[in-house]
Design a protein around this motif. Structure first.
Motif, PDB file in Angstrom:
ATOM      1  N   VAL A 123       0.841  -1.194   0.000  1.00 11.93           N
ATOM      2  CA  VAL A 123       0.000   0.000   0.000  1.00 11.93           C
ATOM      3  C   VAL A 123       0.878   1.247   0.000  1.00 11.93           C
ATOM      4  CG1 VAL A 123      -1.792   1.277   1.230  1.00 11.93           C
ATOM      5  CG2 VAL A 123      -1.817  -1.237   1.225  1.00 11.93           C
ATOM      6  N   GLU A 124       0.685   2.104  -0.995  1.00 10.37           N
ATOM      7  CA  GLU A 124       1.447   3.346  -1.121  1.00 10.37           C
ATOM      8  C   GLU A 124       0.504   4.503  -1.434  1.00 10.37           C
ATOM      9  OE1 GLU A 124       5.734   1.814  -2.856  1.00 10.37           O
ATOM     10  OE2 GLU A 124       4.147   2.299  -4.284  1.00 10.37           O
ATOM     11  N   TRP A 125       1.001   5.698  -1.129  1.00  7.36           N
ATOM     12  CA  TRP A 125       0.222   6.905  -1.435  1.00  7.36           C
ATOM     13  C   TRP A 125       0.428   7.275  -2.894  1.00  7.36           C
ATOM     14  CZ3 TRP A 125      -3.475   9.855   0.575  1.00  7.36           C
ATOM     15  CH2 TRP A 125      -3.719  11.093  -0.014  1.00  7.36           C
ATOM     16  N   VAL A 126      -0.672   7.387  -3.627  1.00  6.05           N
ATOM     17  CA  VAL A 126      -0.625   7.770  -5.037  1.00  6.05           C
ATOM     18  C   VAL A 126      -1.424   9.050  -5.184  1.00  6.05           C
ATOM     19  CG1 VAL A 126      -1.205   7.122  -7.399  1.00  6.05           C
ATOM     20  CG2 VAL A 126      -0.442   5.364  -5.773  1.00  6.05           C
ATOM     21  N   ASP A 127      -0.772  10.066  -5.733  1.00  2.30           N
ATOM     22  CA  ASP A 127      -1.437  11.370  -5.887  1.00  2.30           C
ATOM     23  C   ASP A 127      -2.723  11.219  -6.682  1.00  2.30           C
ATOM     24  OD1 ASP A 127       0.574  12.598  -4.508  1.00  2.30           O
ATOM     25  OD2 ASP A 127       1.712  13.175  -6.301  1.00  2.30           O
ATOM     26  N   LYS A 129      -5.253   9.455  -5.959  1.00  2.00           N
ATOM     27  CA  LYS A 129      -5.978   8.219  -5.666  1.00  2.00           C
ATOM     28  C   LYS A 129      -5.937   7.827  -4.197  1.00  2.00           C
ATOM     29  CE  LYS A 129      -5.189   6.205 -10.263  1.00  2.00           C
ATOM     30  NZ  LYS A 129      -4.644   5.023 -11.007  1.00  2.00           N
ATOM     31  N   GLY A 130      -5.075   8.468  -3.422  1.00  4.86           N
ATOM     32  CA  GLY A 130      -4.953   8.110  -2.021  1.00  4.86           C
ATOM     33  C   GLY A 130      -4.072   6.882  -1.848  1.00  4.86           C
ATOM     34  N   PHE A 131      -4.309   6.135  -0.788  1.00  9.91           N
ATOM     35  CA  PHE A 131      -3.530   4.930  -0.534  1.00  9.91           C
ATOM     36  C   PHE A 131      -4.030   3.798  -1.433  1.00  9.91           C
ATOM     37  CE2 PHE A 131      -2.847   7.256   3.441  1.00  9.91           C
ATOM     38  CZ  PHE A 131      -1.467   7.129   3.566  1.00  9.91           C
ATOM     39  N   ASP A 133      -3.034  -0.157  -3.239  1.00  9.86           N
ATOM     40  CA  ASP A 133      -2.184  -1.344  -3.307  1.00  9.86           C
ATOM     41  C   ASP A 133      -1.560  -1.382  -4.699  1.00  9.86           C
ATOM     42  OD1 ASP A 133      -0.945  -3.790  -3.241  1.00  9.86           O
ATOM     43  OD2 ASP A 133      -2.749  -4.976  -2.905  1.00  9.86           O
ATOM     44  N   THR A 134      -0.265  -1.080  -4.791  1.00  5.92           N
ATOM     45  CA  THR A 134       0.380  -0.931  -6.094  1.00  5.92           C
ATOM     46  C   THR A 134       0.964  -2.235  -6.648  1.00  5.92           C
ATOM     47  OG1 THR A 134       2.471  -0.340  -5.005  1.00  5.92           O
ATOM     48  CG2 THR A 134       0.975   1.466  -5.627  1.00  5.92           C
TER      49      THR A 134
END
Length: 434
Positions: A123-127, A129-131, A133-134
């Motif tokens: 789980v990462e922060w994506v501008d 989209k929020g957190f 699961d990448t």
């Protein structure tokens, strides 16, 4: 026990059109899955580029082409020549074995994909989209793709081992190797599938032992259902159990076997056909097999011809099905407590080797290959020292089980020793997903 659930025929125009529509829909669905499953450039950090349209088209054409080839063979087999060029008009017999085997495969693939998503969850922060699961969804799609290659590798491996075990028969006519008849061997399929999975993991940058830990329990799930298919078809049967055994079963012949609608199928169980040609003798009360006539013994082929079913035999398919289901549940629980990658894989190798070797003690199908048969083909002079009925006449599967147990124990020892060495140097992080 239903070897055939129902036999579909396509004599009318509407049924032929319906089959064409189904075939077209299946090919379209396969091509669509290929389009959706296309991936961009993948590294250890995940996807690094958007998927190009050309990559999607290429993948869709590949999957669609494979589906079209399979559909062509299916239509040629099922439809008459009047509806399809060169058609054989055999219809489509829905074998219980095939239904359960396919169900087991899809269940195993679905569970493995779900486990892969959880195993590689990141789980990462994506501008914007929020957190998110990448990595988990990507690995899930990869494991679903792996299912196709495992299927191909498993089919090839199981067929090759069956041919090797029965080489004496195939050597008489090498062209029969490519015939659609014949059988499959689970251990051959396991070896072929493992090879395909290893190659896939290398190409896609996945740790093979980590992948094996999550996938191997699902093999037991699929095999638990697959062995129920074996029970329905009457293959992989047990030896005569004797009239005193309450768990014994009898497999039907062609004059007894019916479909779901109570209609005679004309297709008996594999066990019946084998025993109908067995020249040996048996003492019905005890199930003891004898190579020659003796007081109280009856020829096996004569007994089954008179009764229309096999002798009462051990339901070895059910024994292994229960054992595999237990392995599946037990290993899923142990995954939560694993200390290193490869631990669950090692445990499965050892546990299944013990399970299979134990079940083999009750098997009665000599077609599966034994030490006696191997010596008969290679060194006939020594075959008499290993009688077919001897307890030490181990099967091919028992020999492979011994090798598999040794490999699993060695892998467990090496990985445990490595972990102990690392622990002496400092704390070691728990495997991801553990």
């Amino acid at each position: 026990m239903l070897p055939i659930l129902v036999h579909l025929t396509f004599g009318s125009l509407w049924s032929q059109l319906l089959l064409y529509a189904v075939a077209l829909g299946v090919v379209g669905s396969i091509a669509r899955n290929g389009w959706k499953g296309a991936q961009g450039l993948v590294t250890e950090k995940g996807p690094q580029a958007e998927v190009k349209r050309g990559d999607r088209v290429q993948r869709a054409l590949l999957f669609g082409g494979i589906g079209a080839a399979l559909a062509w063979f299916g239509l040629k087999y099922a439809l008459p020549a009047s509806a399809f060029p060169g058609g054989k008009g055999e219809g489509i017999p829905i074998h219980t074995y095939g239904v359960l085997l396919a169900t087991g495969f899809f269940c195993a693939a679905s569970v493995a994909a779900r486990l892969a998503r959880d195993e590689w969850r990141k789980v990462e922060w994506v501008d914007g989209k929020g957190f998110v699961d990448t990595e988990g969804p990507l690995r899930r799609e990869q494991v679903l793709d792996l299912g196709f290659w495992v299927l191909v590798g498993g089919l090839v491996g199981s067929r090759v081992l069956f041919i090797l075990v029965n080489w004496k028969d195939y050597a008489k006519d090498l062209s029969s190797i490519f015939s659609l008849g014949g059988g499959l061997v689970f251990y051959g399929g396991l070896i072929g599938a493992a090879g395909a999975a290893y190659a896939f993991s290398r190409v896609n940058g996945m740790d093979f032992l980590r992948l094996a830990d999550l996938a191997i329990p699902t093999v037991s799930l699929g095999q638990a259902l697959g062995r129920l298919g074996c029970f329905s078809a009457g293959c992989c049967w047990g030896g005569p159990a004797g009239s005193h055994t309450h768990l014994a079963v009898r497999f039907p012949g062609s004059g007894v076997a019916k479909d779901l609608f109570g209609r005679l199928t004309g297709s008996g169980s594999t066990a019946f056909h084998s025993q109908a040609a067995d020249p040996r003798y048996v003492i019905e009360a005890t199930g003891e097999i004898l190579p020659q006539a003796a007081p109280g013994a009856v020829r096996i082929s004569e007994w089954v011809a008179q009764h229309g079913t096999t002798l009462p035999v051990h339901p070895t398919q059910l024994f292994e099905s229960v054992g595999q289901a237990t392995l599946f549940v037990g290993l899923l629980f142990l995954r939560r407590h694993r200390r290193f990658h490869g631990q669950i894989f090692s445990l499965w190798l050892m546990a299944y080797a013990v399970l299979r070797s134990t079940v083999e003690l009750f098997r009665g199908d000599t077609e599966r290959g034994t030490l006696h048969g191997l010596l008969s083909d290679s060194v006939p002079a020594l075959a008499r020292w290993v009688p077919l009925e001897a307890w030490y006449n181990i099967s091919t599967s028992q020999f492979i089980s011994l090798c598999m147990f040794t490999f699993g124990a060695t892998l467990m020892y090496q990985r445990t020793r490595r972990l102990s060495g690392e622990a002496s140097l400092g704390p070691t992080p728990t495997p991801a997903g553990g």
